[in-house]
Write an enzyme that holds these catalytic residues in place. Structure first.
Site, PDB file in Angstrom:
ATOM      1  N   PRO A   1       5.972-105.209  82.832  1.00 47.15           N
ATOM      2  CA  PRO A   1       7.372-105.234  82.403  1.00 47.15           C
ATOM      3  C   PRO A   1       7.616-104.265  81.244  1.00 47.15           C
ATOM      4  CG  PRO A   1       6.411-107.447  82.461  1.00 47.15           C
ATOM      5  CD  PRO A   1       5.295-106.463  82.562  1.00 47.15           C
ATOM      6  N   GLU A   2       8.740-103.555  81.319  1.00 39.41           N
ATOM      7  CA  GLU A   2       9.100-102.615  80.271  1.00 39.41           C
ATOM      8  C   GLU A   2      10.079-103.295  79.300  1.00 39.41           C
ATOM      9  OE1 GLU A   2      10.228 -98.809  81.943  1.00 39.41           O
ATOM     10  OE2 GLU A   2       8.999 -99.136  83.705  1.00 39.41           O
TER      11      GLU A   2
END
Ligand SMILES: [Zn+2]
Length: 269
Positions: free
Chosen positions: A2-3
């Site tokens: 996840p960013e």
């Protein structure tokens, strides 16, 4: 993954846990990206969750007595709120049991995540990070001066967390399309105007993605099990051969240091 947008989505979804006390910690898998420090993790027991912060792709659980629990979700991690009666699921690696019986459960199929507990100023990981991509310290001028230092591709510089924290492969590709810049262009060739456009594109793209609850590829869900929707809005990411939304030309894919890079050959220069 996840960013920044996905970690921010997790952070916001966990707000109902603020004020709760950590009654116990259960660990089922000690071997994540680094081995989980047993003694440090035990030190969070009895402490209250005072705040939830984010820096780049890191989630910081601020605890009483100035302790912090630091989490990085690697390639596939999530933290969810589970009710007291919920069963353990596949790839659940550890949980914080809250005073009221609810649990915060870390699930991470690929186990590239990281868990660390201690004093904020002692975290080596955060010391090396550049400014968060949504912070006031990340300015167009800062981006311009940073890009000038590198002859490598712009996209590779955007992925370097020491330059700017929070951007990964999806949002680097998307922002470069919005800014009209090719991912492989040497960073130091960007003009001030290019950097200003890229800065604005990054802010817009990240904010849009947060508003959509992040992108649910690799099975991303927030703390309440809800998926994000930004993957339905991708302009170039994972769209090789499909028509550009602006000009209709087929989106191309090239590999830059092992990562897929997508761009429109007509709209990006
Ligand atoms: Zn185009």
């Amino acid at each position: 993954m996840p960013e920044l947008p996905e970690v921010e989505t997790i952070r916001r979804s966990l707000a109902p846990c603020i004020g709760a006390t950590i009654a116990a910690v259960d660990v089922w898998q000690w071997q994540l990206r680094k081995p989980v420090d047993r003694r440090a993790l035990r030190s969070v027991v009895g402490r209250r969750i005072d705040q939830l912060l984010r820096r780049g792709k890191y989630l910081l659980v601020g605890l009483s007595d100035e302790q912090v629990l630091l989490l990085h979700f690697g390639m596939s991690g999530t933290l969810r709120i589970a009710p007291p009666e919920a069963q353990r699921e596949e790839h659940d690696h550890l949980q914080l049991v809250l005073g009221d019986g609810r649990r915060l459960v870390l699930n991470d199929p690929r186990r590239f995540g990281l868990v660390w507990a201690g004093k904020l100023e002692e975290t080596e990981e955060l010391a090396q990070l550049g400014p968060d991509a949504l912070s006031d310290d990340f300015t167009p001028e800062y981006l311009y001066r940073s890009l000038r230092r590198f002859s490598r591709a712009i996209k590779n510089v955007l992925l370097d967390q020491r330059v700017v924290a929070g951007i990964g492969n999806i949002y680097a590709n998307e922002a470069l399309f919005v800014a009209g810049l090719r991912p492989g262009r040497p960073a130091r060739r960007l003009t001030r105007a290019d950097a200003a456009r890229l800065h604005a594109a990054l802010r817009t793209t990240l904010s849009e993605a947060i508003a959509a609850g992040g992108s649910s590829i690799a099975d991303f869900h927030d703390g309440n099990g809800r998926p994000g929707y930004f993957q339905l809005c991708f302009r170039v990411y994972d769209r090789e051969g499909e028509p550009c939304i602006t000009c209709g030309r087929a989106i191309r894919r090239v590999i830059l240091t092992g990562r897929s890079s997508f761009f429109c050959p007509r709209c990006q220069h």
